[in-house]
Design an enzyme around this catalytic site. Structure first.
Site: not given
Length: 427
Positions: A95, A32, A123, A305, A28, A192
């Site tokens: 995604g 970013r 998706r 997750d 993650s 989330s």
């Protein structure tokens, strides 16, 4: 683009595990930080980035959108500042890549076409498309899904988005909006939330000032500045090794921050509540099996997750566990909720889906043949399920594991697991 490969089929034999491994870098944060490095004018150094198929897709997108990335040993350098359109961006199965790239691509007047593999093209992106249109971008998606064509520029510095399906919609808009100097995002039904916390920390790391009113309203001031920063360890990937310790021995995972916004840090609390012996010291989390686990009734809406590995832990509990808040799992790499229940049944575990609730009657895993359904987290969870099973567990479709954790098999073997891999095929 050269993709990382893994065996198509893996057989995990009942094993006792013991030892220490290092947590992979966070997927993650890597996503970013690479995109923010593209938006920052100058050279950024991202240390200890995750190198996986999903993050390689992001690195490729950064290059196609105008950045100049260079990947070295343990470091990624990105010369950023100019967003260039006119490219065709393939996001594979990521995604996060395609959704953040949609927002970034809206800074160029030239149209960018973004698409992915079969699973990614199923998706949804429609709420993000609508939000970008309201900011002045031209967006043409395919029935609300990729492939999607995006062109800018962005003319409006405030927007609303419905983030019930995915927090990635909010993340994309926050990262894209950071380039505007001042930006305001109103997020409805934000899911989330911990992943948005990761986004906000990443923005702050790049010098963007963040103000917020809970998880409803976010204000940004300033633009991204180049950084020299390291990626923290990944609780999502570490959860599989920690679960292995709870099921089949004793495992230590190092490189995990004790205080961290990652939603999957909740694995520590979950393992404790199920009766495993857990110790956290500095950057090391140690988990030891104490015998059969205790069942739980837990809401995983904020950390979806964790569902695959939590389901496997529940299979080893003595009683009925209920995993709640799983409605959005159908929008993951697979219909993850159905895939979990299907696999548990194949391995001799009674599992039932009731709306967004997964009920699992524990008692152990018999063994058998599981299937990844093209989902890296399903593949890894089923491999961990084999460690305490009465007979081996074969996992078919294991080749998607390098999407997030290329060193998974090596780490499992390092802990003493007996694993057979059938070579061939790829992602």
């Amino acid at each position: 683009m050269v993709w990382l490969r893994a065996p198509d089929r893996v057989v995990v034999h009942p094993s006792t595990v013991e030892g220490r491994v290092e947590a992979p870098p966070s997927k993650s944060y890597t996503h970013r930080m690479l995109f923010l490095a593209l938006l920052a004018r100058g050279r950024s150094v991202v240390r200890r980035p995750l190198v996986s198929n999903d993050t390689l897709a992001t690195l490729n997108a950064v290059a196609l959108l105008g950045g100049k990335p260079r990947l070295g040993r343990g470091v990624a350098e990105v010369e950023g500042g100019e967003v260039r359109g006119g490219a065709v961006v393939y996001a594979a199965g990521s995604g996060t890549t395609i959704r953040i790239a949609m927002g970034v691509a809206a800074h160029s007047a030239e149209a960018t076409l973004l698409y992915g593999d079969e699973s990614l093209n199923r998706r949804p992106v429609h709420p993000l498309s609508e939000a970008l249109r309201s900011m002045g971008a031209r967006v043409c998606d395919t029935g609300g899904n990729p492939p999607v064509k995006v062109s800018g520029p962005l003319r409006r510095a405030s927007v609303e988005v419905d983030a019930a399906i995915s927090s990635q919609f909010a993340t994309s808009l926050l990262i894209a909006g950071s380039r505007l100097g001042e930006f305001e995002l109103s997020a409805a039904r934000l899911s989330s939330r911990g992943y948005v916390d990761i986004t906000l920390e990443s923005l702050s790391m790049f010098g963007v000032r963040v103000e917020r009113e809970g998880y409803r309203l976010f204000r940004l001031r300033g633009t991204p500045k180049p950084v020299d920063a390291a990626v923290p360890g990944d609780y999502s990937s570490a959860s599989f090794m920690l679960a292995a310790g709870a099921i089949a021995g004793r495992v230590e995972v190092e490189g995990l921050r004790p205080v961290d916004p990652q939603p999957d840090r909740r694995i520590v609390e979950l393992l404790r509540s199920m009766g495993a012996r857990v110790r956290v010291e500095g950057g090391v989390v140690a988990v030891e099996s104490t015998g059969p686990l205790e069942p739980v009734d837990v809401d995983l809406d904020g950390s979806p997750d964790l569902a695959p590995v939590a389901a496997v832990l529940a299979a080893y509990a003595r009683g009925v566990s209920r995993l709640r808040g799983l409605e959005r799992l159908k929008y993951k790499e697979s219909d993850r909720l159905s895939a979990i229940a299907w696999n548990l049944a194949r391995l001799g575990v009674e599992a039932r889906v009731r709306g967004g609730i997964l009920e699992i009657r524990g008692g152990g895993v018999e063994g058998g043949v599981a299937r990844s359904w093209g989902d890296h987290r399903i593949a890894m969870a089923m491999a961990v399920a084999g460690l305490g099973a009465r007979r081996p567990v074969a996992v078919e479709g294991f080749s998607r594991v390098p999407d997030s954790y290329p060193g998974f098999l090596e780490d499992l073997a390092r802990l003493g697991a007996r694993v057979e891999a059938v070579k061939g095929g790829g992602v």
